[in-house]
Design a protein around this motif. Structure first.
Motif, PDB file in Angstrom:
ATOM      1  N   HIS A  60       0.782  -1.234   0.000  1.00  0.00           N
ATOM      2  CA  HIS A  60       0.000   0.000   0.000  1.00  0.00           C
ATOM      3  C   HIS A  60       0.819   1.292   0.000  1.00  0.00           C
ATOM      4  CE1 HIS A  60      -3.295  -2.687   0.775  1.00  0.00           C
ATOM      5  NE2 HIS A  60      -2.815  -3.046   1.954  1.00  0.00           N
ATOM      6  N   ARG A  71      -3.546   7.283   2.196  1.00  0.00           N
ATOM      7  CA  ARG A  71      -4.916   6.943   1.782  1.00  0.00           C
ATOM      8  C   ARG A  71      -5.053   5.449   1.507  1.00  0.00           C
ATOM      9  NH1 ARG A  71      -3.760  11.010  -1.965  1.00  0.00           N
ATOM     10  NH2 ARG A  71      -4.247  13.108  -1.200  1.00  0.00           N
ATOM     11  N   ALA A  75      -7.418   2.951   3.651  1.00  0.00           N
ATOM     12  CA  ALA A  75      -8.527   2.295   2.952  1.00  0.00           C
ATOM     13  C   ALA A  75      -8.474   0.784   3.157  1.00  0.00           C
ATOM     14  CB  ALA A  75      -8.471   2.629   1.467  1.00  0.00           C
ATOM     15  N   SER A  76      -7.242   0.223   3.229  1.00  0.00           N
ATOM     16  CA  SER A  76      -7.122  -1.227   3.433  1.00  0.00           C
ATOM     17  C   SER A  76      -7.635  -1.647   4.799  1.00  0.00           C
ATOM     18  CB  SER A  76      -5.659  -1.661   3.279  1.00  0.00           C
ATOM     19  OG  SER A  76      -4.883  -1.319   4.417  1.00  0.00           O
ATOM     20  N   GLY A  78     -10.227   0.063   6.185  1.00  0.00           N
ATOM     21  CA  GLY A  78     -11.580   0.596   6.268  1.00  0.00           C
ATOM     22  C   GLY A  78     -11.681   1.893   7.045  1.00  0.00           C
ATOM     23  N   GLU A  80     -11.408   6.097   7.115  1.00  0.00           N
ATOM     24  CA  GLU A  80     -11.459   7.329   6.337  1.00  0.00           C
ATOM     25  C   GLU A  80     -11.104   8.496   7.244  1.00  0.00           C
ATOM     26  OE1 GLU A  80     -14.977   8.097   4.123  1.00  0.00           O
ATOM     27  OE2 GLU A  80     -15.128   6.054   3.323  1.00  0.00           O
TER      28      GLU A  80
END
Length: 246
Positions: A60, A71, A75-76, A78, A80
């Motif tokens: 990532h 980011r 995102a990996s 979950g 934000e």
């Protein structure tokens, strides 16, 4: 002459990543990212947090622009966060704040431990230049110029496309091929005439999607199979192997 360098004869330009290819800074980046994310996750989830791993770094973060890495990793998991602004303080719970925290840690680690170059790479770049090929450094790092100067290697590269230049030109970072394509253009070469030298999976993806003439995967951490799967034409542990095998 290119055959003596282990490259196809069509190659006119060589595009080198910085961290993990030219300098031994990939491990420092990984440590700075781990501390940054582990501190954040510990604050968020408490003692039961799931730590940032080597796989997280490779999948990532490695090779990507700083904010893109933040980011992608969040995102990996979950998660934000607000984007924030580039001048957010390093303790801000924003994408930019986390990125600034990582950069501060990286610079502290570099100041305390110094920077080393891979001797095999420097010798190879010197041989590339002696053969009349053009050279560029392509890095997502905004510290690229300072690091090259620290190891006395700035003069080996005619073109530098780094995080600073990419922002000025609004070039998307790896795994998009745009920074490598810009370097090739600045050297007067088509993508098919340029070789990419990378250690990151995101860099392999950039080399493959940009249709470069040759993509060299530099395996410093035992991920040779993954480098090949992501587009490497050849995988070496050190660039010195290219000249030896020619």
């Amino acid at each position: 002459m290119t055959e003596q360098l282990g490259l196809p004869k069509e190659i006119l330009a060589c595009l080198f990543d910085l961290d993990g290819v030219i300098t031994k800074t990939a491990v420092v980046h990984a440590a700075a990212w781990q501390q940054t994310f582990d501190e954040f996750l510990h604050r968020r989830d408490g003692e039961g947090f799931r730590p940032f791993t080597d796989a997280d770094y490779n999948d990532h973060v490695d090779g990507r622009p700083r904010a893109d890495g933040v980011r992608a990793f969040l995102a990996s998991r979950g998660i934000e966060l607000p984007e924030g602004s580039p001048d957010d303080p390093p303790d801000s719970p924003t994408v930019q704040g986390l990125g600034n925290r990582k950069n501060n840690l990286l610079l502290e680690m570099i100041r305390s431990g110094g920077v080393e170059a891979y001797d095999g790479t420097l010798r190879y770049v010197e041989a590339v230049r002696a053969s009349g090929l053009r050279t560029a450094v392509v890095s997502s790092s905004t510290n690229c110029r300072d690091i090259l100067r620290a190891v006395g290697a700035e003069s080996l590269f005619e073109v530098r496309i780094d995080g600073v230049v990419a922002a000025e030109r609004r070039l998307p970072g790896k795994p998009k091929p745009d920074t490598f394509l810009a370097a090739a253009r600045d050297l007067g070469a088509d993508a098919s005439q340029a070789a990419v030298f990378e250690d990151a999976l995101a860099g392999m993806d950039a080399g493959r999607s940009g249709h470069f003439g040759y993509v060299v995967g530099v395996d410093r951490v035992g991920q040779g199979a993954a480098l090949r799967a992501h587009g490497a034409d050849i995988v070496v542990r050190d660039l010195a192997e290219l000249g030896e095998s020619a």
